[in-house]
Design a protein around this motif. Structure first.
Motif, PDB file in Angstrom:
ATOM      1  N   ASP A  99       0.772  -1.397  -0.060  1.00 30.44           N
ATOM      2  CA  ASP A  99      -0.132  -0.103  -0.003  1.00 30.44           C
ATOM      3  C   ASP A  99       0.824   1.036   0.093  1.00 30.44           C
ATOM      4  O   ASP A  99       1.863   1.307  -0.684  1.00 30.44           O
ATOM      5  N   GLY A 100       0.334   2.381   0.641  1.00 29.26           N
ATOM      6  CA  GLY A 100       1.178   3.733   0.620  1.00 29.26           C
ATOM      7  C   GLY A 100       0.497   4.566   1.830  1.00 29.26           C
ATOM      8  O   GLY A 100      -0.262   3.872   2.557  1.00 29.26           O
ATOM      9  N   ARG A 112       8.674  11.528  -2.244  1.00 25.49           N
ATOM     10  CA  ARG A 112       7.925   9.936  -2.158  1.00 25.49           C
ATOM     11  C   ARG A 112       9.072   9.064  -1.521  1.00 25.49           C
ATOM     12  O   ARG A 112      10.219   9.115  -1.870  1.00 25.49           O
ATOM     13  N   ARG A 114       9.693   4.812  -0.305  1.00 21.88           N
ATOM     14  CA  ARG A 114       9.207   3.385   0.095  1.00 21.88           C
ATOM     15  C   ARG A 114       9.816   2.700   1.349  1.00 21.88           C
ATOM     16  O   ARG A 114      10.856   3.356   1.733  1.00 21.88           O
ATOM     17  N   GLN A 151       5.335  11.310   1.175  1.00 21.51           N
ATOM     18  CA  GLN A 151       4.109  10.455   0.839  1.00 21.51           C
ATOM     19  C   GLN A 151       5.089   9.284   0.825  1.00 21.51           C
ATOM     20  O   GLN A 151       6.037   8.866   0.152  1.00 21.51           O
ATOM     21  N   VAL A 153       5.170   5.363  -0.986  1.00 24.04           N
ATOM     22  CA  VAL A 153       4.618   4.628  -2.013  1.00 24.04           C
ATOM     23  C   VAL A 153       5.078   3.011  -1.851  1.00 24.04           C
ATOM     24  O   VAL A 153       5.920   2.741  -1.152  1.00 24.04           O
ATOM     25  N   ALA A 156       6.402  -0.935  -7.347  1.00 25.72           N
ATOM     26  CA  ALA A 156       6.903  -0.393  -8.372  1.00 25.72           C
ATOM     27  C   ALA A 156       6.801   1.049  -8.544  1.00 25.72           C
ATOM     28  O   ALA A 156       7.302   1.763  -9.541  1.00 25.72           O
ATOM     29  N   VAL A 157       6.215   1.644  -7.512  1.00 21.42           N
ATOM     30  CA  VAL A 157       5.722   3.193  -7.886  1.00 21.42           C
ATOM     31  C   VAL A 157       7.146   3.844  -7.545  1.00 21.42           C
ATOM     32  O   VAL A 157       7.902   3.654  -6.465  1.00 21.42           O
ATOM     33  N   PRO A 158       7.443   4.796  -8.471  1.00 25.19           N
ATOM     34  CA  PRO A 158       8.839   5.661  -8.347  1.00 25.19           C
ATOM     35  C   PRO A 158       8.636   6.310  -6.849  1.00 25.19           C
ATOM     36  O   PRO A 158       7.750   6.803  -6.556  1.00 25.19           O
ATOM     37  N   ALA A 159       9.996   6.186  -6.426  1.00 17.12           N
ATOM     38  CA  ALA A 159      10.156   6.702  -5.146  1.00 17.12           C
ATOM     39  C   ALA A 159      11.503   7.623  -5.201  1.00 17.12           C
ATOM     40  O   ALA A 159      12.520   7.338  -5.882  1.00 17.12           O
TER      41      ALA A 159
END
Length: 274
Positions: A99-100, A112, A114, A151, A153, A156-159
């Motif tokens: 999730d995030g 962002r 992770r 935030q 993330v 695979a969402v860019p961080a």
């Protein structure tokens, strides 16, 4: 002639006959006396040997004073109990928290991040992520400056950077890739990577003087502060809060434990030391 394993009669070829025959009372009394004395000596020797063996056993079981901590006695036993809570090295691979989170903060660009936990440590990535989120979402953390938002993330969402929870040996190897020597003890930050030492996360440091939750908030804010471009700072004066960018893991230098960069609505800092 009667024989005994503890006594042997005289050789008649070398000595004159005993004036008292073997069956006479004087000879029997002498034999009993000699046998009694011999048995007494044997028993005394056996008792002395037992005492010596017991004392030698005591010396072997009790380590020399300087070795007590190395062998797990006294304060060393506490350390041994603590280190049994986590492995010194894990799988070397990481599981990313799912999730995030919502965007935290009022103004400024969104950074962002992770969160990942080394596998084989027994630590839950989502639980660690929740602790990190709570720290970075606090208005006393970096978002309190009003100049940035954060935030978390997932996947695979860019961080912009990743916060790792790693065992002592894995964290040491990761930090060494950037030329940093942690000796498996401290946490570190490399560009795009915040590396939290599992040992420090679980047991903080001796004599820190505050609950474990305070140290955890400090180590997150300190290493993330480096990611935001902050350098190390010194204790302003004994009795005052330590700046979050002070290396509190190595000691407080008279300051008080403090995990937050924002105090009373203002950025709290000390003189730069590097």
């Amino acid at each position: 002639m009667p024989s005994s394993p503890l006594w042997r009669g005289p050789d008649r070829r070398d000595h004159p006959p005993d004036p008292h025959p073997p069956g006479s009372r004087p000879a029997a009394r002498r034999r009993r006396r000699r046998l009694t004395v011999t048995l007494g000596i044997v028993l005394l020797l056996a008792a002395a040997s037992s005492v010596l063996l017991a004392r030698a056993g005591d010396r072997a079981a009790e380590p020399e004073p300087g070795a007590r901590s190395r062998l797990g006695y006294g304060a060393g036993a506490d350390e041994q109990d603590r280190t049994s809570r986590y492995p010194r090295v894990g799988a070397g691979s990481f599981a990313v928290a799912g999730d995030g989170s919502p965007v935290r903060g009022e103004e400024g660009p969104v950074t962002r991040y992770r969160v990942a936990v080394e596998q084989g440590t027994g630590q839950d990535p989502d639980a660690f992520a929740a602790d990190v989120d709570a720290v970075l979402a606090d208005p006393r953390s970096w978002i309190g400056s009003g100049g940035l938002r954060v935030q978390r993330v997932a996947g695979a969402v860019p961080a912009d950077f990743t916060i790792y929870l790693a065992t002592p040996l894995t964290s040491e190897a990761m930090c060494a890739e950037g030329g940093l020597s942690t000796e498996g003890y401290t946490s570190c930050r490399l560009p795009g990577r915040v590396i939290i030492n599992l040992a420090r996360w679980l047991e903080a440091v001796p004599d820190y003087g505050a609950p474990i939750e305070v140290y955890r908030a400090y180590v997150i804010n300190h290493e993330v502060g480096h990611e935001f471009g902050e350098g190390h700072e010194a204790c302003p004066a004994p009795g005052r809060p330590a700046p979050v960018m002070q290396q509190q893991t190595y000691g407080l230098d008279g300051c008080l434990p403090n995990p937050w960069p924002i105090l009373d609505g203002h950025h709290y800092s000390g003189d730069l030391v590097d």
